[in-house]
Write an enzyme that holds these catalytic residues in place. Structure first.
Site, PDB file in Angstrom:
ATOM      1  N   HIS A 118       0.814  -1.218   0.000  1.00  0.00           N
ATOM      2  CA  HIS A 118       0.000   0.000   0.000  1.00  0.00           C
ATOM      3  C   HIS A 118       0.849   1.271   0.000  1.00  0.00           C
ATOM      4  O   HIS A 118       0.339   2.363  -0.253  1.00  0.00           O
ATOM      5  CB  HIS A 118      -0.992   0.007   1.180  1.00  0.00           C
ATOM      6  CG  HIS A 118      -0.388   0.276   2.527  1.00  0.00           C
ATOM      7  ND1 HIS A 118      -0.212  -0.707   3.472  1.00  0.00           N
ATOM      8  CD2 HIS A 118       0.071   1.411   3.091  1.00  0.00           C
ATOM      9  CE1 HIS A 118       0.313  -0.185   4.568  1.00  0.00           C
ATOM     10  NE2 HIS A 118       0.493   1.108   4.354  1.00  0.00           N
ATOM     11  N   ASP A 157      -0.114  -7.514   1.413  1.00  0.00           N
ATOM     12  CA  ASP A 157       0.373  -6.142   1.546  1.00  0.00           C
ATOM     13  C   ASP A 157       1.900  -6.098   1.571  1.00  0.00           C
ATOM     14  O   ASP A 157       2.500  -5.314   2.290  1.00  0.00           O
ATOM     15  CB  ASP A 157      -0.191  -5.477   2.798  1.00  0.00           C
ATOM     16  CG  ASP A 157      -0.181  -3.949   2.679  1.00  0.00           C
ATOM     17  OD1 ASP A 157       0.175  -3.449   1.599  1.00  0.00           O
ATOM     18  OD2 ASP A 157      -0.511  -3.268   3.660  1.00  0.00           O
ATOM     19  N   SER A 214       4.913   2.343   7.737  1.00  0.00           N
ATOM     20  CA  SER A 214       4.558   1.180   6.926  1.00  0.00           C
ATOM     21  C   SER A 214       5.710   0.736   6.048  1.00  0.00           C
ATOM     22  O   SER A 214       6.319   1.542   5.338  1.00  0.00           O
ATOM     23  CB  SER A 214       3.358   1.495   6.030  1.00  0.00           C
ATOM     24  OG  SER A 214       2.164   1.095   6.644  1.00  0.00           O
TER      25      SER A 214
END
Length: 412
Positions: free
Chosen positions: A142, A180, A258
């Site tokens: 993402h 992801d 992230s």
């Protein structure tokens, strides 16, 4: 049985399309999930039917203006300390610092231009880890892929900034939205610093860990904490679709973290930081590195992640659950361990092979099993291959079934 599986809802912050579970389950979605698109908590709603029950915020930073460049001159260098060596098993003053130093130089800042129908709307910021000297970077999908299916100006290109200030143009080589996990490649004329991948299989709750990354574009940021749970299931978090598991940690994880590494005190990467809980402190989640390693292997050999699907929703049995089921139904099979079939998806390979709700799987492909994880490992990438499964039914009747797994629908 339904009452045994109920969970108290949580409000989660981050991306939900994580993990690499191979067994399908359907979870109704009652809440929206939000993807971070602004530096001041400006959110854009994701499709809740795909991403689960809870509001999530991407652990990446996206601002309408370019993020301020990192001040690499003021950044503290990642040097291994020379303090007194602690006793064996003790946590010394340099333990955390040394662990961070082993990985720190391999942690990078990722920046991806974002667009909306041809209009530039800023950049998405995240973190990554160089895992080989040739410039292979591990990160979250993402961070580098437009999960909103909107127009993007990046065209698969990523700006990569190293801790020493060098900047490279990277290319998204592979990305898997279900797990992801993504791979970005950069080219350098000289060998690059790289991090060592460890193992997450033997982690225990309470072990010390370190999270590294670029939260809010602040490079060279380190936070420390412990492993809170080693197998937090996607169903616990209300995330539907394929089964996934996470490492839960109380390390501070914020927007921009992230894709950054979760590291043990030996300086080995044992997870990829991915999401946190909204309006709560000390509830962050990472993809275990053992699952990531399998995904990377799929990328190398097949160019994508191949996930077998048989169409079962199952539950690991233990003595307490068996006792409760036996109390409700005296005909329940005599087992102490195994995997209980809760739901057989209509039209699935499992239904065609004769599975029934209430079956207890005791052997899968000739191997005794006691957990869904074991079944997942045995399935591997065995799509289209007949697998013998032994189940026990009421009155302790044993039945052998043959199931042929299909490749999971990527939109499932």
């Amino acid at each position: 049985m339904t009452n045994l599986l109920r969970r108290v809802p949580l409000r989660l912050v981050a991306m939900a399309a994580v993990g690499s579970g191979l067994i399908h389950s359907n979870t109704a979605s009652d809440f929206n999930i939000y993807a971070g698109r602004g530096a001041c908590n400006s959110f854009l709603s994701l499709d809740p039917s795909r991403y689960g029950n809870f509001p999530f915020l991407l652990s990446r930073v996206a601002s309408a203006e370019s993020a301020p460049p990192a001040d690499t001159k003021k950044a503290a260098p990642f040097d291994v300390g020379d303090g007194t060596k602690p006793c064996c098993g003790c946590l010394g003053r340099d333990t955390i610092a040394n662990a961070a130093a082993k990985v720190g130089s391999a942690v990078v800042n990722l920046s991806v231009p974002r667009g909306y129908h041809g209009l530039a709307v800023g950049k998405s910021m995240g973190s990554g880890t160089i895992i080989d000297k040739d410039g292979t970077i591990l990160t979250c999908a993402h961070v580098v892929v437009d999960s909103q299916r909107l127009s993007t100006s990046s065209k698969g290109k990523v700006e990569v900034t190293l801790q020493d200030g060098r900047t490279f143009e990277g290319t998204v080589v592979n990305a898997d939205m279900h797990s992801d996990i993504a791979i970005v490649k950069i080219n350098s004329k000289t060998p690059l610093p790289s991090a060592k991948l460890g193992s997450s299989r033997k982690l225990r709750p309470g072990e010390w860990v370190v999270a590294l990354g670029c939260p809010l574009s602040l490079q060279n940021t380190i936070t420390a904490g412990i492993i809170s749970c080693v197998d937090r299931k996607s169903s616990d978090l209300g995330i539907g679709g394929m089964r996934r598991e996470y490492l839960q940690t109380d390390c501070a994880i914020n927007a921009g973290n992230s894709g950054g590494p979760l590291v043990n005190i030996d300086g080995e990467v044992i997870g990829v930081n991915i999401m946190k809980v909204a309006a709560a402190d000390g509830l962050g989640f990472s993809v275990p590195i053992d699952a990531v390693t399998k995904i990377i292997e799929h990328f190398k050999t097949k160019g994508r992640v191949v996930r077998p699907w048989i169409g079962l929703k199952m539950l690991d049995l233990n003595d307490m659950i068996v006792a409760q089921l036996k109390e409700r139904d005296p005909a329940f099979p005599v087992v102490s361990k195994g995997v209980l079939v809760l739901v057989v998806v209509p039209g699935s390979p499992a239904e065609r092979s004769g599975f029934h709700p209430g079956d207890v799987v005791v052997e899968f492909d000739g191997i005794p099993v006691q957990s869904i994880n074991q079944i997942t490992d045995i399935l591997g990438d065995k799509v289209g291959k007949p697998l013998k499964v032994m189940v026990k039914r009421s009155n302790d009747i044993s039945v052998t079934l043959t199931v042929i797994a299909e490749e999971a629908n990527p939109d499932m």
